[in-house]
Design a protein around this motif. Structure first.
Motif, PDB file in Angstrom:
ATOM      1  N   GLY A 168      17.252  -6.792   1.442  1.00  0.00           N
ATOM      2  CA  GLY A 168      17.585  -8.203   1.628  1.00  0.00           C
ATOM      3  C   GLY A 168      17.042  -8.749   2.945  1.00  0.00           C
ATOM      4  N   THR A 169      17.053 -10.068   3.045  1.00  0.00           N
ATOM      5  CA  THR A 169      16.628 -10.675   4.299  1.00  0.00           C
ATOM      6  C   THR A 169      17.538 -10.193   5.431  1.00  0.00           C
ATOM      7  OG1 THR A 169      16.189 -12.761   5.427  1.00  0.00           O
ATOM      8  CG2 THR A 169      18.081 -12.731   3.962  1.00  0.00           C
ATOM      9  N   GLY A 170      16.955  -9.886   6.576  1.00  0.00           N
ATOM     10  CA  GLY A 170      17.733  -9.429   7.725  1.00  0.00           C
ATOM     11  C   GLY A 170      18.197  -7.982   7.636  1.00  0.00           C
TER      12      GLY A 170
ATOM     13  N   ARG B 248      17.499 -14.803  14.152  1.00  0.00           N
ATOM     14  CA  ARG B 248      16.036 -14.737  14.053  1.00  0.00           C
ATOM     15  C   ARG B 248      15.424 -16.076  13.647  1.00  0.00           C
ATOM     16  NH1 ARG B 248      13.582 -11.841   9.089  1.00  0.00           N
ATOM     17  NH2 ARG B 248      14.270 -13.844   8.256  1.00  0.00           N
TER      18      ARG B 248
ATOM     19  N   TYR C  32      20.838   1.213  13.925  1.00  0.00           N
ATOM     20  CA  TYR C  32      19.496   1.798  13.926  1.00  0.00           C
ATOM     21  C   TYR C  32      19.595   3.225  13.389  1.00  0.00           C
ATOM     22  CZ  TYR C  32      17.910  -2.286  16.434  1.00  0.00           C
ATOM     23  OH  TYR C  32      17.615  -3.584  16.768  1.00  0.00           O
TER      24      TYR C  32
ATOM     25  N   ASN D 238      21.056   0.653   7.179  1.00  0.00           N
ATOM     26  CA  ASN D 238      20.517   0.115   8.435  1.00  0.00           C
ATOM     27  C   ASN D 238      21.457  -0.901   9.093  1.00  0.00           C
ATOM     28  OD1 ASN D 238      18.358   0.057  10.359  1.00  0.00           O
ATOM     29  ND2 ASN D 238      17.721  -1.920   9.538  1.00  0.00           N
TER      30      ASN D 238
ATOM     31  N   LYS E  75      13.771  -4.736   7.384  1.00  0.00           N
ATOM     32  CA  LYS E  75      12.528  -4.180   6.809  1.00  0.00           C
ATOM     33  C   LYS E  75      11.380  -4.159   7.831  1.00  0.00           C
ATOM     34  CE  LYS E  75      12.403  -7.398   3.698  1.00  0.00           C
ATOM     35  NZ  LYS E  75      13.645  -8.058   4.090  1.00  0.00           N
ATOM     36  N   THR E  76      11.152  -5.309   8.468  1.00  0.00           N
ATOM     37  CA  THR E  76      10.040  -5.400   9.422  1.00  0.00           C
ATOM     38  C   THR E  76      10.252  -4.426  10.572  1.00  0.00           C
ATOM     39  OG1 THR E  76      10.024  -7.742   8.870  1.00  0.00           O
ATOM     40  CG2 THR E  76       8.650  -7.078  10.716  1.00  0.00           C
TER      41      THR E  76
HETATM   42  N1  LIG Z   1      19.501  -1.682  12.796  1.00  0.00           N
HETATM   43  C1  LIG Z   1      19.516  -2.852  13.427  1.00  0.00           C
HETATM   44  N2  LIG Z   1      20.514  -3.143  14.291  1.00  0.00           N
HETATM   45  C2  LIG Z   1      20.545  -4.349  14.932  1.00  0.00           C
HETATM   46  N3  LIG Z   1      19.612  -5.335  14.772  1.00  0.00           N
HETATM   47  C3  LIG Z   1      18.594  -5.080  13.933  1.00  0.00           C
HETATM   48  C4  LIG Z   1      18.486  -3.841  13.212  1.00  0.00           C
HETATM   49  N4  LIG Z   1      17.375  -3.886  12.443  1.00  0.00           N
HETATM   50  C5  LIG Z   1      16.817  -5.103  12.657  1.00  0.00           C
HETATM   51  N5  LIG Z   1      17.536  -5.809  13.551  1.00  0.00           N
HETATM   52  C6  LIG Z   1      17.267  -7.181  14.024  1.00  0.00           C
HETATM   53  O1  LIG Z   1      17.592  -8.072  12.953  1.00  0.00           O
HETATM   54  C7  LIG Z   1      16.650  -9.135  12.860  1.00  0.00           C
HETATM   55  C8  LIG Z   1      16.039  -9.118  11.466  1.00  0.00           C
HETATM   56  O2  LIG Z   1      15.304  -7.920  11.327  1.00  0.00           O
HETATM   57  P1  LIG Z   1      13.952  -7.873  10.489  1.00  0.00           P
HETATM   58  O3  LIG Z   1      13.361  -6.513  10.674  1.00  0.00           O
HETATM   59  O4  LIG Z   1      13.118  -9.074  10.784  1.00  0.00           O
HETATM   60  O5  LIG Z   1      14.560  -7.991   9.007  1.00  0.00           O
HETATM   61  P2  LIG Z   1      13.829  -8.293   7.621  1.00  0.00           P
HETATM   62  O6  LIG Z   1      12.361  -8.037   7.820  1.00  0.00           O
HETATM   63  O7  LIG Z   1      14.455  -7.346   6.648  1.00  0.00           O
HETATM   64  O8  LIG Z   1      14.166  -9.720   7.295  1.00  0.00           O
HETATM   65  C9  LIG Z   1      15.625  -8.901  13.964  1.00  0.00           C
HETATM   66  O9  LIG Z   1      15.953  -9.730  15.047  1.00  0.00           O
HETATM   67  C10 LIG Z   1      15.795  -7.422  14.333  1.00  0.00           C
HETATM   68  O10 LIG Z   1      15.520  -7.181  15.684  1.00  0.00           O
END
Ligand SMILES: Nc1ncnc2c1ncn2[C@@H]1O[C@H](COP(=O)(O)OP(=O)(O)O)[C@@H](O)[C@H]1O
Ligand SMILES: Nc1ccn([C@@H]2O[C@H](COP(=O)(O)O)[C@@H](O)[C@H]2O)c(=O)n1
Length: 202
Positions: free
Chosen positions: A9-11, A141, A185, A182, A14-15
């Motif tokens: 899902g979003t957030g 974000r 981390y 996730n 994944k990235t």
């Molecule tokens: N395990 C984690 N714990 C806390 N913050 C995280 C974690 N993984 C990602 N984030 C933060 O959450 C936000 C969204 O992450 P992102 O990787 O862009 O998600 P997606 O690509 O799935 O939409 C970013 O600001 C990232 O730094």
């Protein structure tokens, strides 16, 4: 070529997970394709009309082009990956020349919903984070990086994002070979995926 599909899902992160996986791996060997680059081109619409698009529904994605590009990479060809603007809600005129690598990671919310795309993945991964955690991350974000305000994010969440997540994204988790929790981390999961990749490229 090893093709890894990484959904969630979003957030969900994944990235972030992709960046963590790629740390310490040679970028000459591992490449990334983002589903976001393949949002359909909508230059025929006004900005206000584009802002109303349901970007969490599979029909918003040009899966045909994504599959074509992935097959071309697999055949050893270089592709011009589109570049998407979350500010304009549209593809830009730019492209990124993407060369075939030993490992290609395809990441995006809807990539496991498409049967033709699923067929191309050697490993399917789903990144899971709870919905409240994802919403908090998305809010932060989108406000800091994607030019949105709190009302835009919350309206989109209620009207399209949450229902589409429940209808399409969460059920696609059933296709995953590996699920990465996730909420925090998860270095162990990253190490495992990196080990699989290292084995393939060594
Ligand atoms: N395990 C984690 N714990 C806390 N913050 C995280 C974690 N993984 C990602 N984030 C933060 O959450 C936000 C969204 O992450 P992102 O990787 O862009 O998600 P997606 O690509 O799935 O939409 C970013 O600001 C990232 O730094
Ligand atoms: N113009 C757009 C296009 C997409 N979105 C949202 O992006 C999300 C997918 O990207 P992630 O990096 O978060 O996986 C998706 O939930 C769309 O709602 C957007 O806000 N504006």
């Amino acid at each position: 070529m090893l093709i890894i599909g990484l959904a969630g899902g979003t957030g969900s992160g994944k990235t972030t997970v992709v960046h963590q996986i790629m740390t310490e791996l040679p970028d000459t060997e591992v490449g990334v394709i983002s589903q976001d680059s393949y949002y359909k081109e909508t230059t025929n619409l006004s900005f206000d009309e584009r802002a109303l698009i349901n970007f969490d529904h599979p029909r918003s994605i040009d899966f045909e082009l994504l599959v074509k590009h992935l097959k071309a990479l697999k055949a050893g060809e270089t592709i011009d990956q589109p570049v998407y603007s979350f500010i304009q809600h549209n593809r830009t005129d730019d492209t990124v020349s993407t060369h075939p690598r030993k490992v290609m990671i395809v990441e995006g919310i809807l990539i496991l919903t498409n049967p033709e795309l699923r067929e191309l993945f050697d490993i399917k991964i789903f990144v899971h984070a709870d919905s409240d955690e994802r919403l908090v991350r998305r809010l932060k974000r989108d406000i800091s990086e994607r030019g949105r305000d709190i009302d835009e994010v919350l309206n989109r969440y209620q009207n399209t994002l949450k229902p589409m997540h429940e209808q399409f994204i969460e059920p696609s988790k059933a296709f995953a070979d590996i699920i990465i929790p996730n909420d925090k981390y998860n270095t162990v999961a990253i190490d495992v995926v990196r080990a699989v990749i290292n084995q393939r490229i060594s």
